[in-house]
Design an enzyme around this catalytic site. Sequence first.
Site, short mmCIF file in Angstrom:
data_model
loop_
_atom_site.label_atom_id
_atom_site.label_comp_id
_atom_site.label_asym_id
_atom_site.label_seq_id
_atom_site.Cartn_x
_atom_site.Cartn_y
_atom_site.Cartn_z
N GLU A 44 10.05 -19.36 -36.96
CA GLU A 44 10.86 -18.76 -38.04
C GLU A 44 12.23 -18.36 -37.49
OE1 GLU A 44 10.42 -15.00 -41.16
OE2 GLU A 44 9.40 -14.93 -39.23
N LYS A 110 11.08 -18.52 -48.26
CA LYS A 110 10.00 -17.56 -48.01
C LYS A 110 9.71 -16.72 -49.25
CE LYS A 110 8.76 -14.05 -44.51
NZ LYS A 110 9.33 -13.28 -43.37
N CYS A 144 5.66 -16.80 -41.85
CA CYS A 144 5.33 -15.49 -41.30
C CYS A 144 4.54 -14.57 -42.24
CB CYS A 144 6.61 -14.82 -40.80
SG CYS A 144 6.33 -13.55 -39.51
#
Length: 259
Positions: A44, A110, A144
């Site tokens: 990331e 995300k 994540c």
Amino acid sequence: MQENLKIVLIQTELFWENPEQNRNHLTNKIERISEAVDVIVLPEMFTSGFTMEPKKVAETMFGDTVDWLQELALKKQTALMGSMVVSEHGYFYNRLLFVHPNGIIETYDKKHTFTLAGEDKVYAAGQSKLIVTYKGWKICPLICYDLRFPVWSRNVENYDVLVYVANWPKVRVAAWDALLKARAIENMSYCVGVNRVGLDGNGHEYNGHSAVFDVLGKKLDNIPENQETTEIITLSKTHIKTYREKLNFLKDKDTFTLE
């Protein structure tokens, strides 16, 4: 359809808010991959580390890092994926790019911004899940904090591989280990997690624990913690097919809608 998929996990330190230095560092690692591989996975925010100062590092989809990814994908004849800070239409995004060898790019923003670090205050959240079709494989890339939310990753698309790129700190790495394994088991898919190592500019420590799990939750890698490493793992379509036909837990999954 390709029976096997060779996937590369690059567990690396990141230079704080320094895209050029990170690109150079990663170029050296990627250039050293001597065998033919299908997908290379970066962590990331691989150009900057997990920064809450996007103005310092943000690029557009026509910037240096996108050009670099496309050039490397073409040169190595492999796909590249990882997330970076992107500026678009007046907003900042923690955006994952899946760059095909021919230069075509698919993106995922995300969905679950990390409120504990204030990511929700500076980055716009994505709304759409991405399923990449590549060499006959269906890949679901996530980022994540998404790992903590199983509904978002639920395998309703019949994907083969779930991939998480992360900056997941050492202090909570036990959750990372447990949830990667759980996501593999509950979705009857391979689950790949690529995390960074080292210290970031805020003093947070990362110890890696990048990993690959098969559909039964068996760990397939031997990646050391706290070390930069490049690991190649071969995934098998036959493995997925065999156990989905034998066990077929996915047919009993709950139905739901997301709002």
